[in-house]
Design a protein around this motif. Structure first.
Motif, PDB file in Angstrom:
ATOM      1  N   PRO A 148       0.840  -1.202   0.000  1.00  7.42           N
ATOM      2  CA  PRO A 148       0.000   0.000   0.000  1.00  7.42           C
ATOM      3  C   PRO A 148       0.876   1.255   0.000  1.00  7.42           C
ATOM      4  O   PRO A 148       1.971   1.248   0.547  1.00  7.42           O
ATOM      5  CB  PRO A 148      -0.800  -0.119   1.294  1.00  7.42           C
ATOM      6  CG  PRO A 148      -0.028  -1.054   2.155  1.00  7.42           C
ATOM      7  CD  PRO A 148       0.725  -1.969   1.252  1.00  7.42           C
ATOM      8  N   PRO A 189       2.636   4.627   0.887  1.00  5.19           N
ATOM      9  CA  PRO A 189       3.083   4.985   2.236  1.00  5.19           C
ATOM     10  C   PRO A 189       2.125   5.883   3.012  1.00  5.19           C
ATOM     11  O   PRO A 189       2.078   5.827   4.231  1.00  5.19           O
ATOM     12  CB  PRO A 189       4.408   5.715   1.993  1.00  5.19           C
ATOM     13  CG  PRO A 189       4.812   5.391   0.612  1.00  5.19           C
ATOM     14  CD  PRO A 189       3.611   4.958  -0.150  1.00  5.19           C
ATOM     15  N   HIS A 190       1.358   6.728   2.293  1.00  5.42           N
ATOM     16  CA  HIS A 190       0.494   7.661   3.022  1.00  5.42           C
ATOM     17  C   HIS A 190      -0.797   6.999   3.497  1.00  5.42           C
ATOM     18  O   HIS A 190      -1.530   7.576   4.271  1.00  5.42           O
ATOM     19  CB  HIS A 190       0.134   8.846   2.127  1.00  5.42           C
ATOM     20  CG  HIS A 190      -0.715   8.445   0.966  1.00  5.42           C
ATOM     21  ND1 HIS A 190      -0.173   8.111  -0.247  1.00  5.42           N
ATOM     22  CD2 HIS A 190      -2.051   8.262   0.836  1.00  5.42           C
ATOM     23  CE1 HIS A 190      -1.149   7.764  -1.074  1.00  5.42           C
ATOM     24  NE2 HIS A 190      -2.291   7.847  -0.435  1.00  5.42           N
ATOM     25  N   ALA A 223      -0.775   1.306   5.465  1.00  6.18           N
ATOM     26  CA  ALA A 223       0.695   1.335   5.483  1.00  6.18           C
ATOM     27  C   ALA A 223       1.208   1.910   6.792  1.00  6.18           C
ATOM     28  O   ALA A 223       2.186   1.428   7.365  1.00  6.18           O
ATOM     29  CB  ALA A 223       1.216   2.155   4.302  1.00  6.18           C
TER      30      ALA A 223
END
Lengths: 211, 704
Positions: A98, A100-101, A105
């Protein structure tokens, strides 16, 4: 009011308050994936497991009401092992990590989950980009149900449905006709709540692909 | 994703180079938003947990931001030369404006000049504009577009209760046993409040919807009343009649908190359900059931919109709604609020700021010597004590040759104001017209100078939402090209006209507003925070979520019952114009569509349509999707028909979002008797198909 302790911190909570609310009041983090404070607790993902003194098994924090005198441990080993395993299982089905934001994640990172022990089938890419604003990328759906509940409980458009079972579980907009041919009012509450960007803004998907 | 590595999660902000918390510029709900920009362009907007929106927003607030970098944004001043607008420098444009305004003022006096502030602009923009017109020009000819939407609400609430604003907050919807919605379609016009009402209904709040159209919320309600357009007064009087007849009057509240009830009691005799059925065409039994439901409930809120106000007697109907609330004691308590849903984002604020021809900030009369003297002292300029002209009066005066120059910002009068032909005649009659806009529009066709201004996403300051809540506006991006903020431009024009404001930022203006207005005394940038402040705000910063919990804001502290009978609307169907047209708006577009038409919202809805009931459609040989001609007493348009049973037989409905439709050509001069708010909601029309295949055109019988 009931008095409970969270990791040794005593807090008073209103009658009916959940363990998750008590933990928040005490300033202790509990990992969640299917929870959104704008929606009624759902208890589907089993990531928010915590230990409660006297309980033989970990309990989900988002749906378990506090009882007076409850002693809650948010980082107890078994509970945390369950949380991590659930996140790993969820990740194991995704064709790519997924972004990073995304909430998934971030929860994984905070739990120290860096990958999945399980290998096997991953979802095939299936992107629906018909709507001018909303991208629906089925392969990123983890069936947490947040979008369906946002559509029902926040907007009241009832345009999204959970479909399929097991590995095939996913979501559909307007019986799979797409957002535009459903009762969707394009409010974007689904994209706002999605923890994996399975539903996201087209503008951000384009941004992602450019970068 | 076996063994794949997940990178350390950065903060969400790292994807964007500019993130701001602001307040939405679409509609009067006032959603708090987070804007996210990359390289000077907005890429995403999401909701914040604001008091009005609770972490939700609609497709306009969230997605319809692309207009801000549309290629046709105005990026440089324009000056008309030989009939064409050509680019010009700011120096030249401002010089021309100052020279022309000074020339007109010298030749014809300050009252030959008028200005319009905008309900889309910030409080500080509007305040600056009224100061420019009052202090720099020297006239009270200042008005704003709330004239054509909620001026009747403002008038009536002041008459009945004292203050010009909602009596409570949107949160009252969550606590109301019953919600009465009259002439308002929140799921389309105010989507986030619409969603909140729908959720409240799903949790058990009983809705009574009163609208000629079967609005979406009617499907979630208990009772839907579909009165003939223009008969709201009869419905309100009928509800009061039944409340009284059934003994549901809160006698203690009426005795202790109000005055004038006796006169109303007498009047109500004439409005039994049978009489109301005769006038409004709603079943007597439904009216009785609605009155009982509202009257018996422990709490109930009244919501209304332009379907109540944009009528010849709109301001009277609002007073009648106030009567209903006072009779049942449902005002000033949790769950019992009167909530006018204001159209544009700052309809409340633009009027609160004194951008009106008869009042300074907080509705204090220009004729009040003490108030005028306060502003004179603060501004160091002599101020007129004579009321100025309202928007319709300005147009009349322009056509008559008495008004020579106008300075309009943020309003496309040639598309949105009624009787388009008259508005255009007024624009053509002016010697000098300045438009301060973000796009060229119908009105700029008549402008001598066009100034490139800023959208709400580029502004700083405050808006006031429909709950009387001051909320902060922060810029998400900078204005494009040479465009400047409205606040900067107005300040500069003021300076060049010889009136220095001394403000550097809008926050300086806000401080002045607070200093000169007791009702806003405690408002400051620092205190606004994320939750805003609902006026009146005391000097210590305490705000007022609920008004009138103990006393009304009128002399003597009592609420006023107005004995106002039903009167027929300004237009009525007849043999030549047998249908009644109601105009309004839809979810996907916003008002004149200036902003939303330049976004992908236009992919969702790309035209205005005329809703026609199947019975009328069959009679008129109109099929779904046919182009039809709509003719009123003053104009004619062509539009596509949509056959639907959301509308009652005998009525048709359309929107005014697309300039090519020119819906407002159909609207005549009829207007509210107290505030001259136009009667956009009752227009007798004749509808006929226009077919490319002549064989489909019905032969209109002529007797032989």
């Amino acid at each position: 009011m009931s008095r409970v302790t969270v990791d040794g911190t005593a807090v008073e909570v209103a009658p009916g308050a959940t363990i998750l609310e008590a933990a928040e009041a005490a300033g202790h983090w509990v990992p969640t994936v299917c929870f959104d404070q704008r929606q009624a607790p759902f208890g589907a993902c089993r990531v928010c497991m915590v230990a409660v003194a006297g309980s033989p098994k970990p309990l989900p924090a988002c749906t378990t009401p506090c009882r007076d005198g409850m002693e809650i441990e948010t980082e107890e080993a078994t509970a945390r092992r369950v949380s991590r395993a659930v996140v790993e299982l969820v990740l194991s089905e995704l064709p790519e990590p997924p972004a990073p934001h995304t909430e998934l994640a971030r929860v994984a990172a905070r739990l120290g989950v860096t990958g999945s022990r399980w290998t096997g089938a991953v979802h095939a890419r299936e992107d629906d980009l018909r709507h001018p604003y909303l991208a629906l990328r089925h392969e990123l759906c983890i069936s947490c149900g947040r979008c369906v509940r946002a559509c029902d409980e926040v907007q009241g458009a009832f345009a999204l449905t959970a479909t399929g079972r097991g590995f095939d579980a996913n979501i559909a907009a307007g019986l799979d006709a797409g957002f535009e041919d459903s009762t969707c009012v394009s409010c974007g509450a689904c994209a706002d709540t999605c923890p994996t960007d399975a539903i996201s803004e087209i503008s951000l998907v384009a941004q992602l692909e450019r970068s | 994703m076996a063994n794949a590595t997940i990178p350390e999660a950065p903060a969400a902000e790292e994807r964007f180079d500019r993130v701001a918390a602001t307040t939405c510029g679409y509609c009067g709900v006032g959603c708090r938003l987070e804007t996210r920009a990359i390289d000077g362009r907005i890429v995403s907007i999401g909701p914040l947990d604001g008091p009005a929106n609770h972490g939700h927003t609609c497709l306009k607030g969230r997605f319809a931001h692309g207009f801000s970098r549309s290629p046709d944004r105005l990026r440089t001043p324009l000056i008309r030369e030989d009939g064409e607008l050509r680019p010009a420098s700011w120096e030249e444009a401002l010089g021309r404006i100052v020279a022309e305004l000074e020339r007109v003022k010298a030749a014809h006096g300050p009252d030959a000049i008028a200005g319009l502030a905008s309900s889309r602009a910030t409080n500080e923009d509007c305040y600056a504009m009224q100061r420019l017109i009052r202090a720099a020009v020297g006239t009270n000819n200042i008005d704003n577009c709330s004239r054509v939407c909620h001026s009747p609400t403002s008038f009536a609430l002041r008459r009945s209760f004292g203050l010009s604003g909602a009596t409570g907050s949107f949160d009252d919807i969550d606590h109301a046993e019953v919600g009465v919605l009259m002439g308002v379609n929140p799921t389309q016009g105010h989507p986030v409040v619409g969603a909140r009402i729908k959720q409240a209904a799903l949790r058990g709040c009983k809705l009574i919807t009163i609208d000629p159209r079967r609005i979406e919320l009617a499907d979630y309600g208990e009772i839907h009343l579909a009165p003939r357009p223009g008969t709201n007064a009869a419905v309100a009087l009928g509800l009061c009649h039944v409340v009284r007849r059934e003994g549901l009057v809160d006698e203690a509240f009426v005795a202790e908190r109000t005055e004038g009830y006796e006169a109303v009691e007498e009047l109500l005799e004439g409005y039994d359900p049978a009489a109301v059925e005769e006038i409004a065409g709603i079943p007597a039994a439904d009216l009785e059931a609605a009155a009982r439901l509202y009257g018996e409930a422990a709490s109930g809120s009244l919501l209304w919109g332009l379907g109540v106000t944009e009528h010849m007697y709109g301001s009277e109907v609002v007073q009648l709604l106030c009567n209903l609330a006072m009779m049942t004691g449902k005002v000033g308590k949790p769950g019992s609020a009167l909530l006018p849903l204001r159209g544009q984002n700052n309809v409340q604020g633009s009027s609160d700021m004194g951008a009106l021809p008869d009042t300074y900030t907080a509705y204090r009369s220009v004729e009040d010597e003490e108030v005028a003297a306060t502003f004179e002292a603060a501004w160091g300029a002599p101020l007129s004590r004579r009321k100025g002209k309202t928007i319709p009066q300005m147009f009349d005066a322009a056509v008559a040759g008495d008004l020579k120059a106008m300075y309009i910002f943020g309003e496309d009068v040639a598309q949105t104001d009624p009787d388009t032909a008259h508005v255009i005649a007024a624009m053509e009659s002016l010697e000098f017209l300045v438009c301060q806009e973000i796009f060229l529009n119908e009105t700029t066709k008549y402008a001598d100078v066009v100034l490139p201004a800023s959208a709400f996403l580029e502004k700083e300051g405050t808006f006031i939402n429909a709950e009387r809540r001051f909320q902060a506006v922060e810029p998400a991006i900078d204005p494009p090209g040479e465009a400047r903020t409205d606040f900067e431009i107005i300040g500069e024009v003021s300076r060049r006209l010889g009136h220095e404001t001394g403000w550097e930022t809008p926050w300086d203006a806000l401080d002045e507003i607070a200093r000169l207005t007791p009702h806003y005394a405690g408002v400051s940038r620092e205190r606004l925070g994320s939750q805003g402040l609902q006026w009146p705000v005391r000097p210590d910063g305490t705000d007022s979520p609920t008004l009138y919990d103990t006393t009304f804001d009128r002399p003597g502290g009592r609420g006023h019952f107005a004995p106002l009978p039903y009167k027929a609307p300004g237009d009525a169907p007849d043999d030549e114009f047998p249908l009644v047209l109601v105009t309004g708006r839809i979810l996907q577009h916003y008002n004149a569509g200036t902003m939303t038409r330049r976004t992908a919202n236009a992919e969702l809805v790309d035209r205005d349509v005329l809703e026609v009931h199947p019975v009328d459609a069959a009679r008129l040989w109109i099929g779904d999707g046919d182009r039809v001609s709509v003719r009123s007493r003053v104009g004619r348009i062509e539009v596509e028909a949509k056959v639907t049973d959301r509308i009652e037989p005998g009525h048709v409905f359309t929107t005014f979002h697309f300039p090519e439709t020119r819906t407002n050509l159909l609207v005549g001069q009829s207007a509210d008797v107290n505030t001259s708010c136009p009667e956009y909601k009752v227009i007798a029309v004749d509808v006929r198909p226009i077919s490319e295949q002549p064989s489909f055109v019905p032969v209109l019988a002529d007797g032989d």
